[in-house]
Design an enzyme around this catalytic site. Structure first.
Site, PDB file in Angstrom:
ATOM      1  N   SER A  68      48.635  36.526  36.760  1.00  8.70           N
ATOM      2  CA  SER A  68      47.237  36.196  36.409  1.00  8.70           C
ATOM      3  C   SER A  68      46.241  36.789  37.402  1.00  8.70           C
ATOM      4  CB  SER A  68      47.058  34.665  36.315  1.00  8.70           C
ATOM      5  OG  SER A  68      47.892  34.124  35.324  1.00  8.70           O
ATOM      6  N   ASP A 108      46.986  33.650  28.777  1.00  8.77           N
ATOM      7  CA  ASP A 108      46.410  32.634  27.881  1.00  8.77           C
ATOM      8  C   ASP A 108      46.204  33.192  26.467  1.00  8.77           C
ATOM      9  OD1 ASP A 108      46.396  30.825  29.946  1.00  8.77           O
ATOM     10  OD2 ASP A 108      44.223  30.635  30.084  1.00  8.77           O
ATOM     11  N   ARG A 149      46.052  25.590  23.121  1.00  7.71           N
ATOM     12  CA  ARG A 149      46.258  26.983  22.677  1.00  7.71           C
ATOM     13  C   ARG A 149      47.309  27.095  21.571  1.00  7.71           C
ATOM     14  NH1 ARG A 149      42.576  29.220  25.502  1.00  7.71           N
ATOM     15  NH2 ARG A 149      42.325  28.585  27.665  1.00  7.71           N
TER      16      ARG A 149
HETATM   17  O1  LIG Z   1      42.331  30.372  37.543  1.00  8.94           O
HETATM   18  C1  LIG Z   1      42.119  30.072  36.359  1.00  8.94           C
HETATM   19  O2  LIG Z   1      40.999  29.712  35.952  1.00  8.94           O
HETATM   20  C2  LIG Z   1      43.237  30.128  35.399  1.00  8.94           C
HETATM   21  C3  LIG Z   1      44.362  30.858  35.705  1.00  8.94           C
HETATM   22  C4  LIG Z   1      45.492  30.998  34.775  1.00  8.94           C
HETATM   23  O3  LIG Z   1      46.527  30.142  35.230  1.00  8.94           O
HETATM   24  P1  LIG Z   1      47.789  30.679  36.127  1.00  8.94           P
HETATM   25  O4  LIG Z   1      47.256  31.332  37.327  1.00  8.94           O
HETATM   26  O5  LIG Z   1      48.500  29.381  36.400  1.00  8.94           O
HETATM   27  O6  LIG Z   1      48.571  31.611  35.247  1.00  8.94           O
HETATM   28  C5  LIG Z   1      45.114  30.595  33.351  1.00  8.94           C
HETATM   29  O7  LIG Z   1      46.278  30.444  32.576  1.00  8.94           O
HETATM   30  C6  LIG Z   1      44.342  29.303  33.319  1.00  8.94           C
HETATM   31  O8  LIG Z   1      43.993  28.943  32.006  1.00  8.94           O
HETATM   32  C7  LIG Z   1      43.069  29.437  34.107  1.00  8.94           C
HETATM   33  C1  LIG Z   2      46.760  27.069  31.250  1.00  8.61           C
HETATM   34  C2  LIG Z   2      45.563  26.597  30.923  1.00  8.61           C
HETATM   35  O1  LIG Z   2      44.831  25.706  31.654  1.00  8.61           O
HETATM   36  P1  LIG Z   2      44.994  25.043  33.090  1.00  8.61           P
HETATM   37  O2  LIG Z   2      46.114  25.732  33.819  1.00  8.61           O
HETATM   38  O3  LIG Z   2      43.675  25.225  33.756  1.00  8.61           O
HETATM   39  O4  LIG Z   2      45.309  23.599  32.820  1.00  8.61           O
HETATM   40  C3  LIG Z   2      44.882  27.075  29.691  1.00  8.61           C
HETATM   41  O5  LIG Z   2      43.669  26.788  29.522  1.00  8.61           O
HETATM   42  O6  LIG Z   2      45.514  27.728  28.853  1.00  8.61           O
END
Ligand SMILES: O=C(O)C1=C[C@@H](OP(=O)(O)O)[C@@H](O)[C@H](O)C1
Ligand SMILES: C=C(OP(=O)(O)O)C(=O)O
Length: 419
Positions: free
Chosen positions: A198, A308, A380
């Site tokens: 990510s 996501d 999702r």
């Molecule tokens: O930093 C963020 O805002 C996010 C990072 C991602 O998570 P990961 O880093 O756990 O993959 C994403 O899936 C999540 O919805 C939001």
């Molecule tokens: C993984 C997600 O959210 P969070 O990790 O912020 O709960 C998401 O919004 O798909």
């Protein structure tokens, strides 16, 4: 919201311009930076959903003053001085990964004890890397449930300095540490012990911190402080993926306004994946248009940066004319649910040949049969699987209300596509 929602197939290709609500990820970063900045910040275009209300509640518990103007999508935050703030009691992060993983390092700035907890679902998600990192930089950490999981208590102030954290489980641990870094006496110098997933979210963290007056150099941040500011939040790119996917599978057109080549969100690159599949994409600085061309080829794609949108792609892939292989996303088994297992199980329920791989999944196109999809308390799952119902009759979504985590009005906005 009903217990089960029927999705009405489109009678004509979609032709619409949409503006999804504010980015969850940017809203939660801006709220936290504003809470750590002396003075008053005004955030416009903010998301009002369960995950951001969790963060609003959390920063209020830290002592920030938070005023909501929901009608105008605006939040005003007057920040705290962590150096003179005690522990914040118990903070309920609800289902929100960002709130909980960002709050733990911020709570570790305080000379007092703060407990961070959440729903059963959040308690099942990993926290070990951030808890371990906070111990390295001088905070006391108590794991009050199972080791490596919530609830956890932190007691600061963390002094900062060099710290190691893993990158392969979630980028949120790194983002949370960086955001607290400028308020630590020694600043913070982070080293990753494993490859980062990510990645664009860490760039987003740096960009939001920069807007609040803090520079991150590599993964190093000097001791200093945030500056209160006015900040405009973009629409949510992960939310946009559903509407762009709808254009691709119906041979229609969707323009997303407010999101384009200048976006801070990696998930705008979902449009690139649709383009590789054969959709036509037009980009401006602040808009994205996808036009379905009537034919979609399967793709082989690594989605570690934009995971996501992997479930959105799974739904789109059903309507391609060759298989789609998604790689690099083994870590999404630790999100709201095991997203790899859940999406494969549900597509198979609809008669689609979907296969679980160690690092993702493979979807073979097919004609979905009428199906009542389970959603695993995962917003999702609900939003992605509903796309199948735009093309195939008899699609129902169980617990559609779970979209409240990030997009309470999703099904209203989806239905508006058909009008
Ligand atoms: O930093 C963020 O805002 C996010 C990072 C991602 O998570 P990961 O880093 O756990 O993959 C994403 O899936 C999540 O919805 C939001
Ligand atoms: C993984 C997600 O959210 P969070 O990790 O912020 O709960 C998401 O919004 O798909």
């Amino acid at each position: 919201m009903p217990d089960v929602l029927s999705v009405e197939p489109l009678t004509a290709p979609v032709d619409a311009t949409v503006r999804p609500p504010g980015s969850k990820s940017i809203t939660n970063r801006a709220l936290l930076c504003a809470a750590l900045a002396p003075g008053t910040s005004t955030l416009t275009g903010a998301l009002f959903a369960d995950d951001t209300r969790a963060m609003m509640g959390a920063i209020a518990a830290l002592g920030a003053t938070v005023a909501l103007d929901e009608e105008h999508h605006t939040v005003t935050v007057t920040g705290i001085d962590p150096a003179v703030t005690g522990g914040a009691g118990t903070i309920d992060a609800r289902q929100s990964g960002t709130t909980s993983r960002f709050l733990l390092p911020a709570a570790a700035l305080l000379a007092g004890r703060t407990v961070v907890d959440g729903t059963e679902q959040l308690r099942a998600r990993p926290f070990g890397p951030v808890l371990d990192a906070l111990r390295q930089i001088g905070a006391e950490v108590e794991e009050l449930g199972a080791p490596g999981f919530l609830p956890a208590a932190v007691h600061g102030p963390a002094h900062g300095g060099p710290v190691q954290v893993s990158g392969h489980i979630s980028s949120q641990f790194l983002s949370g540490l960086l955001m607290a870094g400028p308020l630590m006496a020694r600043g913070l110098d982070v080293s990753l012990t494993s490859p980062l997933v990510s990645v664009p979210y860490v760039e987003m963290t740096k960009a939001v911190m920069a807007a609040f007056g803090v520079t991150v150099d590599g993964l190093t941040v000097a001791s200093g402080g945030y500056r209160a500011t006015g900040y405009a939040i973009e629409p949510d790119a992960s939310a946009a993926s559903y509407f762009l996917g709808a254009a691709a599978i119906t041979g229609g057109r969707v323009t997303v306004s407010g999101l384009g080549t200048e976006s801070l969100q990696g998930d705008v690159r979902f449009a690139d994946v649709l383009e590789r599949m054969g959709a036509s994409v037009t980009r401006t600085a602040d808009s994205l248009t996808v036009r379905g061309t009537g034919s979609l080829q399967g793709v082989d794609v690594d989605m570690a940066d934009i995971s996501d949108t992997a479930q959105t792609l799974a739904a789109v892939a059903v309507f391609a004319d060759s298989p789609t292989r998604v790689r690099g996303i083994g870590f999404i088994r630790g999100k709201e649910t095991d997203r790899v297992g859940a999406v494969v199980t549900e597509l198979r329920r609809a008669g689609i040949d979907a296969v679980e791989d160690a690092d993702g999944f493979t979807i073979h196109p097919g004609g979905p049969r009428p199906t009542r999809f389970a959603t695993y308390e995962d917003h999702r799952m609900a939003m992605s699987l509903s796309l199948i119902g735009l093309r195939a009759p008899g699609i129902e979504i169980v617990d559609p209300g779970c979209v409240a985590k990030t997009y309470p009005a999703y099904f209203t906005d989806l239905a508006a596509l058909t009008r």
